[in-house]
Design a protein around this motif. Structure first.
Motif, PDB file in Angstrom:
ATOM      1  N   GLY A 173       0.512  -1.210   0.184  1.00 51.79           N
ATOM      2  CA  GLY A 173      -0.211   0.119   0.341  1.00 51.79           C
ATOM      3  C   GLY A 173       0.422   1.491   0.422  1.00 51.79           C
ATOM      4  N   ALA A 174       1.727   1.437   1.097  1.00 47.87           N
ATOM      5  CA  ALA A 174       2.436   2.279   0.976  1.00 47.87           C
ATOM      6  C   ALA A 174       3.737   2.882  -0.188  1.00 47.87           C
ATOM      7  N   ILE A 175       3.917   1.648  -0.320  1.00 49.64           N
ATOM      8  CA  ILE A 175       5.213   1.416  -1.203  1.00 49.64           C
ATOM      9  C   ILE A 175       4.711   1.934  -2.013  1.00 49.64           C
ATOM     10  N   VAL A 176       3.668   1.829  -2.934  1.00 47.45           N
ATOM     11  CA  VAL A 176       2.750   2.184  -4.808  1.00 47.45           C
ATOM     12  C   VAL A 176       2.868   4.579  -4.804  1.00 47.45           C
ATOM     13  N   ILE A 177       2.222   4.236  -3.169  1.00 44.54           N
ATOM     14  CA  ILE A 177       2.420   6.009  -2.370  1.00 44.54           C
ATOM     15  C   ILE A 177       3.699   6.656  -2.600  1.00 44.54           C
ATOM     16  N   ALA A 178       4.783   5.601  -2.252  1.00 46.39           N
ATOM     17  CA  ALA A 178       6.181   6.431  -2.119  1.00 46.39           C
ATOM     18  C   ALA A 178       6.495   6.336  -3.218  1.00 46.39           C
ATOM     19  N   VAL A 179       6.325   5.787  -4.177  1.00 47.80           N
ATOM     20  CA  VAL A 179       7.264   5.806  -5.272  1.00 47.80           C
ATOM     21  C   VAL A 179       6.473   6.933  -6.567  1.00 47.80           C
ATOM     22  N   LEU A 180       4.613   7.143  -6.276  1.00 51.00           N
ATOM     23  CA  LEU A 180       4.408   7.715  -6.756  1.00 51.00           C
ATOM     24  C   LEU A 180       4.556   9.553  -6.180  1.00 51.00           C
ATOM     25  N   VAL A 181       4.569   9.810  -5.403  1.00 52.39           N
ATOM     26  CA  VAL A 181       5.251  11.150  -4.067  1.00 52.39           C
ATOM     27  C   VAL A 181       6.343  11.307  -4.874  1.00 52.39           C
ATOM     28  N   ILE A 182       7.108  10.556  -4.820  1.00 48.04           N
ATOM     29  CA  ILE A 182       8.924  11.045  -4.889  1.00 48.04           C
ATOM     30  C   ILE A 182       8.908  11.375  -6.874  1.00 48.04           C
ATOM     31  N   GLY A 183       8.376  10.364  -7.072  1.00 46.15           N
ATOM     32  CA  GLY A 183       8.377  10.392  -9.236  1.00 46.15           C
ATOM     33  C   GLY A 183       7.602  11.800  -9.062  1.00 46.15           C
ATOM     34  N   GLY A 184       6.670  11.956  -8.967  1.00 43.97           N
ATOM     35  CA  GLY A 184       5.568  12.925  -9.339  1.00 43.97           C
ATOM     36  C   GLY A 184       6.238  14.253  -8.928  1.00 43.97           C
ATOM     37  N   GLY A 185       6.784  14.679  -7.550  1.00 35.63           N
ATOM     38  CA  GLY A 185       7.340  15.307  -6.620  1.00 35.63           C
ATOM     39  C   GLY A 185       8.611  16.241  -6.490  1.00 35.63           C
ATOM     40  N   VAL A 186       9.416  14.876  -6.780  1.00 30.37           N
ATOM     41  CA  VAL A 186      10.527  14.876  -6.521  1.00 30.37           C
ATOM     42  C   VAL A 186      11.240  16.060  -7.619  1.00 30.37           C
ATOM     43  N   MET A 187      10.972  16.185  -8.848  1.00 30.93           N
ATOM     44  CA  MET A 187      11.796  17.183  -9.365  1.00 30.93           C
ATOM     45  C   MET A 187      11.123  18.853  -9.237  1.00 30.93           C
ATOM     46  N   ALA A 229       2.586   9.797  13.620  1.00 32.29           N
ATOM     47  CA  ALA A 229       1.440  10.700  13.481  1.00 32.29           C
ATOM     48  C   ALA A 229       1.236  10.661  15.248  1.00 32.29           C
ATOM     49  N   PRO A 230       2.309  11.352  16.449  1.00 26.48           N
ATOM     50  CA  PRO A 230       1.875  11.313  17.597  1.00 26.48           C
ATOM     51  C   PRO A 230       0.475  12.167  18.511  1.00 26.48           C
ATOM     52  N   TYR A 231       0.801  12.761  17.339  1.00 24.43           N
ATOM     53  CA  TYR A 231      -0.574  14.291  17.563  1.00 24.43           C
ATOM     54  C   TYR A 231      -1.614  13.982  16.876  1.00 24.43           C
ATOM     55  N   TYR A 267       0.028  14.889   9.938  1.00 21.56           N
ATOM     56  CA  TYR A 267      -0.926  14.147   8.730  1.00 21.56           C
ATOM     57  C   TYR A 267      -0.639  13.113   9.026  1.00 21.56           C
ATOM     58  N   TYR A 268      -1.312  12.320   8.384  1.00 23.10           N
ATOM     59  CA  TYR A 268      -1.527  10.378   8.148  1.00 23.10           C
ATOM     60  C   TYR A 268      -2.196  10.333   9.731  1.00 23.10           C
ATOM     61  N   ARG A 269      -2.049  10.824  10.399  1.00 25.22           N
ATOM     62  CA  ARG A 269      -3.209  10.031  11.812  1.00 25.22           C
ATOM     63  C   ARG A 269      -3.406   9.493  11.549  1.00 25.22           C
ATOM     64  N   PRO A 270      -4.861   8.955  10.280  1.00 25.49           N
ATOM     65  CA  PRO A 270      -5.883   8.213  10.699  1.00 25.49           C
ATOM     66  C   PRO A 270      -5.477   7.074  10.424  1.00 25.49           C
ATOM     67  N   MET A 271      -4.117   7.089   9.115  1.00 26.35           N
ATOM     68  CA  MET A 271      -3.931   5.793   8.786  1.00 26.35           C
ATOM     69  C   MET A 271      -2.646   5.364   9.981  1.00 26.35           C
ATOM     70  N   ALA A 272      -2.254   6.031  10.562  1.00 24.06           N
ATOM     71  CA  ALA A 272      -1.477   5.623  11.644  1.00 24.06           C
ATOM     72  C   ALA A 272      -2.072   4.951  13.088  1.00 24.06           C
ATOM     73  N   LEU A 273      -3.251   5.754  13.723  1.00 18.08           N
ATOM     74  CA  LEU A 273      -4.339   4.829  14.459  1.00 18.08           C
ATOM     75  C   LEU A 273      -4.239   3.454  14.095  1.00 18.08           C
ATOM     76  N   GLU A 289     -12.537   9.490   6.638  1.00 16.06           N
ATOM     77  CA  GLU A 289     -11.186   9.686   6.096  1.00 16.06           C
ATOM     78  C   GLU A 289     -10.763   7.962   5.517  1.00 16.06           C
ATOM     79  N   LEU A 290     -10.169   8.531   5.223  1.00 16.79           N
ATOM     80  CA  LEU A 290      -9.651   6.871   4.329  1.00 16.79           C
ATOM     81  C   LEU A 290      -9.251   5.727   4.832  1.00 16.79           C
ATOM     82  N   ALA A 291      -8.781   5.548   6.240  1.00 20.80           N
ATOM     83  CA  ALA A 291      -8.884   4.312   7.090  1.00 20.80           C
ATOM     84  C   ALA A 291     -10.958   4.398   8.207  1.00 20.80           C
ATOM     85  N   THR A 292     -11.218   5.427   7.454  1.00 28.02           N
ATOM     86  CA  THR A 292     -12.488   5.041   8.219  1.00 28.02           C
ATOM     87  C   THR A 292     -13.290   3.695   7.691  1.00 28.02           C
TER      88      THR A 292
END
Length: 327
Positions: A97-111, A252-254, A258-264, A295-298
């Motif tokens: 799940g996070a792998i695809v998100i990670a490479v998409l974020v990096i591939g699209g945003g690192v430029m 996301a301890p607080y 960001y990403y607090r819902p998935m962390a919980l 939210e995403l994980a609801t």
């Protein structure tokens, strides 16, 4: 709506008549109504009460017909793309799940984050090429490429003739990015390498890369949450549940993070796996208190509550009681 509407001609302007045969064949504006102007197929030859033949020159319809052959040729390639997408979806979500998100974020945003200097931008393009090949790269045999011809260009994705060629291209681009001498690009390349290792089932290598990224990138790196999630997934895959829980708690301890819902949600899952059901229920209830809106994980949290505490879940789904009516 009927396809007959595709044949409706455009409405002519005040001083203009539309004619598909070109301007030389346009009717003079003074032609009387019902006179075809010498055209043997015009309205003048039609018997009284006979229905006029509708025009068949609609440009968009002709264009659709012209594309039928190309669409048929594309079908095989499209099936391959859909198959690859289904394989990603069917892979266990906790691992990829996070792998695809990670490479998409990096591939699209690192430029965008590295355009301040030409050297950074060049290194970023190398990493972007690697992530594009990882996420969107497709293997199409030479004979299929020849058959599809120019239609391949419409897919805007890296095309390789064999899986070995794709793997070699990824490895070369990743090695270049990791040794580029550009700190941010090298950090992001390490994160992508960790995600690749998880995908390959090499969890020890993944954990080493995640640890290197987290040490080098610091607490303010915008992709830190993905590294912690990936690290937690790798620990979980190895059966080291206490370490996985610690990684998910650090995401996301607080409540405002960001990403607090998935962390919980991740914490609740691992607590269940550790057979600490009461703590898992407390986390799921805390989730709904902090995030009453969807939210995403609801949906996943609600499913777990229904399994662990049906009475509580029933109260959540019960309609609100109407206020008493005043006499």
């Amino acid at each position: 709506m009927s396809d007959d509407l595709d044949f409706m001609p455009a409405t002519p302007g005040k001083d203009e008549l539309v004619n598909p045969d070109g301007p030389d064949q346009a009717k003079p504006s003074g032609t009387p109504a019902g006179d075809s102007g010498g055209d043997p197929g015009g309205d003048g030859d039609r018997a009284p009460g006979e229905r006029a033949e509708l025009p068949t020159w609609n440009r968009s319809r002709r264009k659709r017909k012209a594309n039928v052959k190309a669409e048929k040729e594309d079908d095989a390639f499209q099936r391959g793309v859909r198959k690859a997408s289904r394989q990603v979806i069917d892979t266990p979500k906790l691992v990829l799940g996070a792998i695809v998100i990670a490479v998409l974020v990096i591939g699209g945003g690192v430029m965008l984050t590295n355009r301040s200097a030409q050297g950074d931008a060049e290194a970023a393009r190398t990493l972007q090429a690697a992530t594009a090949a990882i996420v969107r790269g497709q293997v199409v045999p030479p004979e299929e490429q020849e058959r599809l011809g120019d239609s391949l260009q419409m897919y805007r994705m890296p095309i390789f003739t064999t899986e070995d060629e794709r793997a070699a291209a990824i490895a070369a681009a990743m090695a270049e990015a990791k040794s580029s001498g550009r700190d941010q690009v090298e950090q992001n390349a390490t994160l992508v390498a960790a995600a690749q290792a998880v995908q390959a089932g090499d969890f020890d290598a993944a954990l080493a890369d995640y640890a290197l990224f987290l040490d080098d990138a610091g607490r303010d790196h915008p992709l830190r949450f993905l590294a912690l999630e990936g690290q937690g997934n790798a620990f979980e895959a190895k059966g080291e549940l206490d370490a996985a829980l610690a990684s998910f708690q650090a995401i996301a301890p607080y409540p405002s993070d960001y990403y607090r819902p998935m962390a919980l949600y991740h914490q609740g899952r691992v607590l269940e796996a550790l057979e600490r059901t009461d703590e898992a229920l407390a986390i799921y209830r805390q989730y709904l208190e902090e995030f009453p809106k969807e939210e995403l994980a609801t949906p996943m949290v609600r499913d777990r509550l229904e399994a662990l505490d049906p009475e509580f879940a029933a109260l959540l789904s019960a309609p609100a009681s109407a206020p008493p009516i005043s006499p």
